[in-house]
Motif scaffolding. Structure first.
Motif, PDB file in Angstrom:
ATOM      1  N   SER A  13       0.887  -1.172  -0.345  1.00  0.00           N
ATOM      2  CA  SER A  13      -0.045   0.065  -0.045  1.00  0.00           C
ATOM      3  C   SER A  13       1.322   1.159   0.134  1.00  0.00           C
ATOM      4  O   SER A  13       1.852   1.247   0.698  1.00  0.00           O
ATOM      5  CB  SER A  13      -1.081  -0.235   1.344  1.00  0.00           C
ATOM      6  OG  SER A  13      -0.163   0.014   2.687  1.00  0.00           O
ATOM      7  N   TYR A  14       0.032   2.081  -0.720  1.00  0.00           N
ATOM      8  CA  TYR A  14       0.894   3.680  -0.860  1.00  0.00           C
ATOM      9  C   TYR A  14      -0.229   4.611  -0.424  1.00  0.00           C
ATOM     10  O   TYR A  14      -1.251   4.469  -0.854  1.00  0.00           O
ATOM     11  CB  TYR A  14       1.956   4.047  -2.232  1.00  0.00           C
ATOM     12  CG  TYR A  14       2.146   2.916  -2.717  1.00  0.00           C
ATOM     13  CD1 TYR A  14       3.599   2.893  -2.207  1.00  0.00           C
ATOM     14  CD2 TYR A  14       2.231   1.856  -3.412  1.00  0.00           C
ATOM     15  CE1 TYR A  14       4.777   1.940  -2.442  1.00  0.00           C
ATOM     16  CE2 TYR A  14       2.919   1.034  -3.744  1.00  0.00           C
ATOM     17  CZ  TYR A  14       4.256   0.814  -3.325  1.00  0.00           C
ATOM     18  OH  TYR A  14       5.163   0.381  -3.966  1.00  0.00           O
ATOM     19  N   ALA A  15       0.428   5.425   0.512  1.00  0.00           N
ATOM     20  CA  ALA A  15      -0.966   6.243   1.280  1.00  0.00           C
ATOM     21  C   ALA A  15       0.006   7.984   0.976  1.00  0.00           C
ATOM     22  O   ALA A  15       1.228   8.011   1.758  1.00  0.00           O
ATOM     23  CB  ALA A  15      -1.096   6.380   2.165  1.00  0.00           C
ATOM     24  N   GLY A  16      -0.157   9.276   0.380  1.00  0.00           N
ATOM     25  CA  GLY A  16       0.281  10.252   0.294  1.00  0.00           C
ATOM     26  C   GLY A  16      -0.552  11.729   0.661  1.00  0.00           C
ATOM     27  O   GLY A  16      -1.573  11.424   0.466  1.00  0.00           O
ATOM     28  N   TYR A  63      -4.097   7.612  -2.952  1.00  0.00           N
ATOM     29  CA  TYR A  63      -4.100   6.434  -1.896  1.00  0.00           C
ATOM     30  C   TYR A  63      -4.046   5.006  -2.987  1.00  0.00           C
ATOM     31  O   TYR A  63      -4.816   5.333  -3.772  1.00  0.00           O
ATOM     32  CB  TYR A  63      -5.001   6.292  -1.548  1.00  0.00           C
ATOM     33  CG  TYR A  63      -5.205   4.649  -0.141  1.00  0.00           C
ATOM     34  CD1 TYR A  63      -4.670   4.470   0.692  1.00  0.00           C
ATOM     35  CD2 TYR A  63      -6.246   4.078  -0.783  1.00  0.00           C
ATOM     36  CE1 TYR A  63      -4.246   3.340   1.173  1.00  0.00           C
ATOM     37  CE2 TYR A  63      -6.321   2.315   0.027  1.00  0.00           C
ATOM     38  CZ  TYR A  63      -5.305   2.593   1.454  1.00  0.00           C
ATOM     39  OH  TYR A  63      -5.732   1.416   1.675  1.00  0.00           O
ATOM     40  N   ARG A  64      -3.321   4.496  -2.551  1.00  0.00           N
ATOM     41  CA  ARG A  64      -2.729   2.935  -3.651  1.00  0.00           C
ATOM     42  C   ARG A  64      -2.928   1.914  -2.750  1.00  0.00           C
ATOM     43  O   ARG A  64      -1.629   1.711  -2.216  1.00  0.00           O
ATOM     44  CB  ARG A  64      -1.719   2.362  -4.780  1.00  0.00           C
ATOM     45  CG  ARG A  64      -1.974   1.591  -5.062  1.00  0.00           C
ATOM     46  CD  ARG A  64      -0.542   1.585  -6.904  1.00  0.00           C
ATOM     47  NE  ARG A  64       0.171   0.668  -7.432  1.00  0.00           N
ATOM     48  CZ  ARG A  64      -1.256   0.046  -8.261  1.00  0.00           C
ATOM     49  NH1 ARG A  64      -1.651   0.355  -8.483  1.00  0.00           N
ATOM     50  NH2 ARG A  64      -0.001  -1.108  -8.659  1.00  0.00           N
ATOM     51  N   ASN A  65      -3.533   0.804  -3.217  1.00  0.00           N
ATOM     52  CA  ASN A  65      -3.368  -0.816  -2.693  1.00  0.00           C
ATOM     53  C   ASN A  65      -4.896  -1.868  -3.198  1.00  0.00           C
ATOM     54  O   ASN A  65      -5.351  -1.591  -2.675  1.00  0.00           O
ATOM     55  CB  ASN A  65      -4.635  -1.186  -0.670  1.00  0.00           C
ATOM     56  CG  ASN A  65      -4.211  -1.704  -0.493  1.00  0.00           C
ATOM     57  OD1 ASN A  65      -3.758  -2.669   0.182  1.00  0.00           O
ATOM     58  ND2 ASN A  65      -4.759  -1.659   0.938  1.00  0.00           N
ATOM     59  N   ASP A  73      -7.050   0.371  -6.602  1.00  0.00           N
ATOM     60  CA  ASP A  73      -5.122   0.290  -7.859  1.00  0.00           C
ATOM     61  C   ASP A  73      -5.291   2.324  -7.572  1.00  0.00           C
ATOM     62  O   ASP A  73      -3.774   2.488  -8.004  1.00  0.00           O
ATOM     63  CB  ASP A  73      -6.300   0.083  -9.678  1.00  0.00           C
ATOM     64  CG  ASP A  73      -5.166   0.366 -10.202  1.00  0.00           C
ATOM     65  OD1 ASP A  73      -4.458  -0.529 -10.092  1.00  0.00           O
ATOM     66  OD2 ASP A  73      -4.595   1.617 -11.043  1.00  0.00           O
ATOM     67  N   SER A  74      -6.002   3.059  -8.004  1.00  0.00           N
ATOM     68  CA  SER A  74      -5.864   4.372  -6.930  1.00  0.00           C
ATOM     69  C   SER A  74      -6.951   4.494  -6.499  1.00  0.00           C
ATOM     70  O   SER A  74      -8.131   5.100  -7.343  1.00  0.00           O
ATOM     71  CB  SER A  74      -5.125   5.080  -8.380  1.00  0.00           C
ATOM     72  OG  SER A  74      -6.442   5.335  -9.178  1.00  0.00           O
ATOM     73  N   LYS A  94     -12.284  -7.586   1.366  1.00  0.00           N
ATOM     74  CA  LYS A  94     -12.707  -7.054   2.422  1.00  0.00           C
ATOM     75  C   LYS A  94     -12.938  -5.948   2.700  1.00  0.00           C
ATOM     76  O   LYS A  94     -12.592  -5.272   2.459  1.00  0.00           O
ATOM     77  CB  LYS A  94     -12.675  -7.868   3.999  1.00  0.00           C
ATOM     78  CG  LYS A  94     -12.263  -9.421   3.865  1.00  0.00           C
ATOM     79  CD  LYS A  94     -11.652  -9.831   4.480  1.00  0.00           C
ATOM     80  CE  LYS A  94     -11.277 -11.840   4.795  1.00  0.00           C
ATOM     81  NZ  LYS A  94     -10.301 -11.986   5.754  1.00  0.00           N
ATOM     82  N   LYS A  95     -14.497  -5.610   3.932  1.00  0.00           N
ATOM     83  CA  LYS A  95     -14.296  -4.077   4.244  1.00  0.00           C
ATOM     84  C   LYS A  95     -13.644  -3.223   5.115  1.00  0.00           C
ATOM     85  O   LYS A  95     -13.352  -2.490   5.235  1.00  0.00           O
ATOM     86  CB  LYS A  95     -15.545  -4.017   4.514  1.00  0.00           C
ATOM     87  CG  LYS A  95     -17.206  -4.344   4.130  1.00  0.00           C
ATOM     88  CD  LYS A  95     -18.102  -3.897   4.554  1.00  0.00           C
ATOM     89  CE  LYS A  95     -19.650  -4.671   3.701  1.00  0.00           C
ATOM     90  NZ  LYS A  95     -20.777  -3.905   4.717  1.00  0.00           N
ATOM     91  N   ARG A  96     -13.138  -4.387   5.774  1.00  0.00           N
ATOM     92  CA  ARG A  96     -12.138  -3.945   6.853  1.00  0.00           C
ATOM     93  C   ARG A  96     -10.277  -4.088   6.730  1.00  0.00           C
ATOM     94  O   ARG A  96     -10.237  -5.379   6.078  1.00  0.00           O
ATOM     95  CB  ARG A  96     -12.724  -4.715   8.702  1.00  0.00           C
ATOM     96  CG  ARG A  96     -11.890  -4.546   9.260  1.00  0.00           C
ATOM     97  CD  ARG A  96     -12.144  -5.121  11.356  1.00  0.00           C
ATOM     98  NE  ARG A  96     -12.236  -6.702  10.552  1.00  0.00           N
ATOM     99  CZ  ARG A  96     -10.873  -7.417  11.486  1.00  0.00           C
ATOM    100  NH1 ARG A  96     -10.759  -6.367  12.351  1.00  0.00           N
ATOM    101  NH2 ARG A  96     -10.453  -8.222  11.193  1.00  0.00           N
ATOM    102  N   ASP A  97      -9.544  -3.378   6.912  1.00  0.00           N
ATOM    103  CA  ASP A  97      -8.032  -3.480   7.173  1.00  0.00           C
ATOM    104  C   ASP A  97      -7.433  -2.963   8.116  1.00  0.00           C
ATOM    105  O   ASP A  97      -7.387  -2.011   8.624  1.00  0.00           O
ATOM    106  CB  ASP A  97      -7.909  -2.820   5.211  1.00  0.00           C
ATOM    107  CG  ASP A  97      -7.722  -3.929   4.614  1.00  0.00           C
ATOM    108  OD1 ASP A  97      -6.942  -4.727   4.299  1.00  0.00           O
ATOM    109  OD2 ASP A  97      -7.933  -3.493   3.434  1.00  0.00           O
ATOM    110  N   THR A  98      -6.259  -3.575   8.639  1.00  0.00           N
ATOM    111  CA  THR A  98      -5.256  -2.929   9.832  1.00  0.00           C
ATOM    112  C   THR A  98      -4.254  -3.820   9.559  1.00  0.00           C
ATOM    113  O   THR A  98      -3.812  -4.488   8.570  1.00  0.00           O
ATOM    114  CB  THR A  98      -6.030  -4.045  10.861  1.00  0.00           C
ATOM    115  OG1 THR A  98      -5.712  -4.636  11.085  1.00  0.00           O
ATOM    116  CG2 THR A  98      -7.183  -4.315  11.256  1.00  0.00           C
ATOM    117  N   ILE A  99      -3.666  -2.535   9.868  1.00  0.00           N
ATOM    118  CA  ILE A  99      -2.111  -2.518  10.450  1.00  0.00           C
ATOM    119  C   ILE A  99      -1.858  -2.228  11.595  1.00  0.00           C
ATOM    120  O   ILE A  99      -1.802  -1.406  12.296  1.00  0.00           O
ATOM    121  CB  ILE A  99      -1.623  -1.401   9.261  1.00  0.00           C
ATOM    122  CG1 ILE A  99      -2.721  -1.238   8.035  1.00  0.00           C
ATOM    123  CG2 ILE A  99      -0.120  -1.503   9.158  1.00  0.00           C
ATOM    124  CD1 ILE A  99      -1.635   0.039   7.199  1.00  0.00           C
TER     125      ILE A  99
END
Length: 250
Positions: free
Chosen positions: A92-95, A116-118, A124-125, A236-241
């Motif tokens: 993933s990338y986020a700016g 955001y890209r994941n 995709d963007s 899925k709806k949920r992601d965690t880091i």
């Protein structure tokens, strides 16, 4: 007799001179050092295993702030990449870039742009912009709480299906508590909602604790929770880091 009087007078004058020399001068207080115009930090984290399974996780990011009062400009970037047996399993990338201006000690206006890209979450963007206003609810030396609200526009390109655009409203809360001279707790939460399809909303929360190791280096533990109520089909709806990183301040 005159010599005795002269000696007494000389003693009194000497004592007065010593007392005057020791008395504090009525000097003005020192001018406070102005805050630096440029500040920032860079973060780096890594975890890996080898043997029966080869895994690795790498994260990096930076924040840069430029504050020519009453303006504040900032740029942020974060990336995460994980693999298992040389197969990428997360990336993933986020700016974000932002400019804000204080109108009063508590009220400000801002404009920001995000990227955001994941692909592992079906995005995709995602590119968007928001304008709005913020209010410092609590602005103390060790505790601060700021709320903000704004409107914006988002362009999204999913990994499956066609691209789409939508106008959105956004709200956020930023909380910070410096609970010791060398440690701080922060919470950054935001919510955005598609004005044309209100079920299409996204909630994001990042909770972190930062502890200083030296005047330059710090250790940061963070937990990010991302909930996309209408994800790309098949995801899925949920992601965690969960991350632990070394932070270098400059």
């Amino acid at each position: 007799m005159s010599f005795r009087r002269f000696a007494v007078a000389l003693t009194i004058l000497s004592g007065a001179a010593v007392a005057a020399a020791q008395a504090p001068c009525p000097c003005p207080p020192p001018t406070p050092t102005p805050a630096p115009l440029w500040t920032g930090n860079a973060q780096l984290s890594y975890a890996g295993t080898s043997g029966n399974t080869d895994t690795s996780s790498f994260g990096a990011g930076f924040q840069v702030f430029y504050k020519p009062a009453p303006w504040t400009f900032s740029a942020e970037f974060a990336m995460l990449r994980a693999s298992t047996d040389d197969v990428v399993t997360a990336e993933s990338y986020a700016g974000k870039v932002r400019g804000s201006r204080d109108l009063t000690p508590r009220i400000d206006v801002f404009a920001e742009g995000i990227y955001y890209r994941n692909t592992f979450a079906g995005v995709d963007s995602r590119v968007g912009g928001t304008v709005g206003a913020g209010y410092k609810i609590i602005d103390e030396k060790t505790v601060h709480l700021r709320g903000e609200a704004g409107v914006g526009y988002t362009h999204e390109d999913p990994t499956i299906g066609e691209t789409f655009d939508y106008a959105a409203v956004r709200g956020g809360l930023l909380f910070g508590w410096k609970f010791s001279p060398s440690a701080e707790f922060t919470e950054d939460a935001s919510f955005s909602d598609d004005l044309s399809e209100t079920d299409n909303w996204i909630f994001r929360s990042t909770t972190a604790v930062v502890a200083d190791l030296t005047s330059i280096l710090a250790l940061k533990a963070s937990y990010t929770y991302l909930y996309d109520n209408v994800p790309t089909p098949g995801f899925k709806k949920r992601d965690t880091i969960t991350a632990i990183a070394v932070v270098a301040k400059f």
